[in-house]
Design an enzyme around this catalytic site. Sequence first.
Site, PDB file in Angstrom:
ATOM      1  N   HIS A 159     -10.373  -5.509  -2.314  1.00 20.61           N
ATOM      2  CA  HIS A 159      -9.037  -5.861  -1.813  1.00 20.61           C
ATOM      3  C   HIS A 159      -9.090  -6.132  -0.327  1.00 20.61           C
ATOM      4  O   HIS A 159      -9.944  -5.593   0.380  1.00 20.61           O
ATOM      5  CB  HIS A 159      -8.043  -4.723  -2.083  1.00 20.61           C
ATOM      6  CG  HIS A 159      -8.547  -3.384  -1.667  1.00 20.61           C
ATOM      7  ND1 HIS A 159      -9.419  -2.647  -2.448  1.00 20.61           N
ATOM      8  CD2 HIS A 159      -8.345  -2.652  -0.547  1.00 20.61           C
ATOM      9  CE1 HIS A 159      -9.713  -1.517  -1.830  1.00 20.61           C
ATOM     10  NE2 HIS A 159      -9.082  -1.505  -0.668  1.00 20.61           N
ATOM     11  N   PHE A 160      -8.149  -6.952   0.117  1.00 19.07           N
ATOM     12  CA  PHE A 160      -7.914  -7.130   1.547  1.00 19.07           C
ATOM     13  C   PHE A 160      -6.714  -6.295   1.935  1.00 19.07           C
ATOM     14  O   PHE A 160      -5.708  -6.289   1.226  1.00 19.07           O
ATOM     15  CB  PHE A 160      -7.624  -8.600   1.885  1.00 19.07           C
ATOM     16  CG  PHE A 160      -8.866  -9.397   2.170  1.00 19.07           C
ATOM     17  CD1 PHE A 160      -9.426  -9.410   3.433  1.00 19.07           C
ATOM     18  CD2 PHE A 160      -9.466 -10.146   1.163  1.00 19.07           C
ATOM     19  CE1 PHE A 160     -10.579 -10.141   3.702  1.00 19.07           C
ATOM     20  CE2 PHE A 160     -10.618 -10.880   1.422  1.00 19.07           C
ATOM     21  CZ  PHE A 160     -11.171 -10.878   2.685  1.00 19.07           C
ATOM     22  N   HIS A 161      -6.818  -5.617   3.074  1.00 17.52           N
ATOM     23  CA  HIS A 161      -5.678  -4.962   3.700  1.00 17.52           C
ATOM     24  C   HIS A 161      -5.054  -5.957   4.680  1.00 17.52           C
ATOM     25  O   HIS A 161      -5.781  -6.582   5.457  1.00 17.52           O
ATOM     26  CB  HIS A 161      -6.139  -3.760   4.531  1.00 17.52           C
ATOM     27  CG  HIS A 161      -6.757  -2.648   3.746  1.00 17.52           C
ATOM     28  ND1 HIS A 161      -6.062  -1.536   3.361  1.00 17.52           N
ATOM     29  CD2 HIS A 161      -8.018  -2.475   3.285  1.00 17.52           C
ATOM     30  CE1 HIS A 161      -6.865  -0.710   2.708  1.00 17.52           C
ATOM     31  NE2 HIS A 161      -8.067  -1.260   2.640  1.00 17.52           N
ATOM     32  N   ASP A 197       0.862  -1.185   0.000  1.00 18.99           N
ATOM     33  CA  ASP A 197       0.000   0.000   0.000  1.00 18.99           C
ATOM     34  C   ASP A 197       0.900   1.237   0.000  1.00 18.99           C
ATOM     35  O   ASP A 197       1.809   1.336   0.830  1.00 18.99           O
ATOM     36  CB  ASP A 197      -0.896  -0.024   1.258  1.00 18.99           C
ATOM     37  CG  ASP A 197      -2.013   0.992   1.178  1.00 18.99           C
ATOM     38  OD1 ASP A 197      -1.731   2.185   0.945  1.00 18.99           O
ATOM     39  OD2 ASP A 197      -3.176   0.598   1.358  1.00 18.99           O
ATOM     40  N   ILE A 198       0.685   2.156  -0.931  1.00 18.46           N
ATOM     41  CA  ILE A 198       1.597   3.317  -0.997  1.00 18.46           C
ATOM     42  C   ILE A 198       1.309   4.385   0.062  1.00 18.46           C
ATOM     43  O   ILE A 198       2.115   5.292   0.235  1.00 18.46           O
ATOM     44  CB  ILE A 198       1.639   4.030  -2.383  1.00 18.46           C
ATOM     45  CG1 ILE A 198       0.263   4.368  -2.901  1.00 18.46           C
ATOM     46  CG2 ILE A 198       2.488   3.305  -3.372  1.00 18.46           C
ATOM     47  CD1 ILE A 198       0.338   5.400  -4.021  1.00 18.46           C
ATOM     48  N   GLN A 216     -14.449   2.567   1.769  1.00 18.53           N
ATOM     49  CA  GLN A 216     -13.732   2.118   0.559  1.00 18.53           C
ATOM     50  C   GLN A 216     -13.409   3.325  -0.322  1.00 18.53           C
ATOM     51  O   GLN A 216     -14.279   4.184  -0.557  1.00 18.53           O
ATOM     52  CB  GLN A 216     -14.592   1.109  -0.219  1.00 18.53           C
ATOM     53  CG  GLN A 216     -13.858   0.497  -1.418  1.00 18.53           C
ATOM     54  CD  GLN A 216     -14.670  -0.589  -2.138  1.00 18.53           C
ATOM     55  OE1 GLN A 216     -15.859  -0.784  -1.853  1.00 18.53           O
ATOM     56  NE2 GLN A 216     -14.031  -1.285  -3.061  1.00 18.53           N
TER      57      GLN A 216
HETATM   58  P1  5GP Z   1      -9.800   1.281   0.551  1.00 17.30           P
HETATM   59  O1  5GP Z   1     -10.005   2.650   1.094  1.00 17.30           O
HETATM   60  O2  5GP Z   1     -10.472   1.185  -0.784  1.00 17.30           O
HETATM   61  O3  5GP Z   1     -10.178   0.166   1.480  1.00 17.30           O
HETATM   62  O4  5GP Z   1      -8.234   1.116   0.365  1.00 17.30           O
HETATM   63  C1  5GP Z   1      -7.530   1.575  -0.738  1.00 17.30           C
HETATM   64  C2  5GP Z   1      -6.092   1.520  -0.366  1.00 17.30           C
HETATM   65  O5  5GP Z   1      -5.332   1.688  -1.552  1.00 17.30           O
HETATM   66  C3  5GP Z   1      -5.642   2.634   0.596  1.00 17.30           C
HETATM   67  O6  5GP Z   1      -5.067   2.053   1.747  1.00 17.30           O
HETATM   68  C4  5GP Z   1      -4.661   3.460  -0.203  1.00 17.30           C
HETATM   69  O7  5GP Z   1      -3.585   3.910   0.567  1.00 17.30           O
HETATM   70  C5  5GP Z   1      -4.213   2.490  -1.287  1.00 17.30           C
HETATM   71  N1  5GP Z   1      -3.853   3.103  -2.555  1.00 17.30           N
HETATM   72  C6  5GP Z   1      -4.464   4.146  -3.183  1.00 17.30           C
HETATM   73  N2  5GP Z   1      -3.874   4.400  -4.362  1.00 17.30           N
HETATM   74  C7  5GP Z   1      -2.862   3.505  -4.488  1.00 17.30           C
HETATM   75  C8  5GP Z   1      -1.891   3.269  -5.509  1.00 17.30           C
HETATM   76  O8  5GP Z   1      -1.822   3.954  -6.526  1.00 17.30           O
HETATM   77  N3  5GP Z   1      -1.016   2.246  -5.298  1.00 17.30           N
HETATM   78  C9  5GP Z   1      -1.040   1.480  -4.152  1.00 17.30           C
HETATM   79  N4  5GP Z   1      -0.119   0.523  -4.063  1.00 17.30           N
HETATM   80  N5  5GP Z   1      -1.941   1.677  -3.177  1.00 17.30           N
HETATM   81  C10 5GP Z   1      -2.848   2.672  -3.345  1.00 17.30           C
END
Ligand code: 5GP
Length: 139
Positions: A102-104, A33-34, A96
């Site tokens: 995705h899973f974290h 995660d970046i 989200q």
């Molecule tokens: P969500 O909020 O959908 O559960 O999680 C999305 C995750 O993707 C976040 O933790 C965010 O930091 C990560 N993320 C967003 N953009 C990018 C990207 O361009 N590359 C990577 N590797 N992670 C990303």
Amino acid sequence: MAYDPNNIFAKIIRGEAPAFKVYEDAHTIAFMDIMPQAEGHTLVIPKEYAESIFDLSPEAAASLIKATQKVAAAVRTATNAPGIMLAQLNGAAAGQTVFHIHFHIIPRAGGIDLSFHARKMADMEKLKALAAKIAAAVV
Ligand code: 5GP
């Protein structure tokens, strides 16, 4: 909402956007995660295009949880974290922000609070080194 094939994770699947990958098989990819909430924060995604758990086929769901288990073990080995948190958000109301399921995988340790969700970019060199360490720990 219809699946948007231009979301960032779909681009990573197609090789159109970069990622520090730690694991890949026929059905899944795992990468750093970046904007990590803790050191070692890793994401696991299915290659099947699906916005949330409710859109994913049962077969892809099975592959996704198997890969998550495998990668979580590698994250635990590589970071030596005493706790590993799994999180999976469905819908903006649940927090989200990227609309490809995705899973974290988030390492946890006593006294270390989680950073804010999707807020601060990591140091790319550190992320690259962590990815190599986690990839090496996948069994
Ligand atoms: P969500 O909020 O959908 O559960 O999680 C999305 C995750 O993707 C976040 O933790 C965010 O930091 C990560 N993320 C967003 N953009 C990018 C990207 O361009 N590359 C990577 N590797 N992670 C990303």
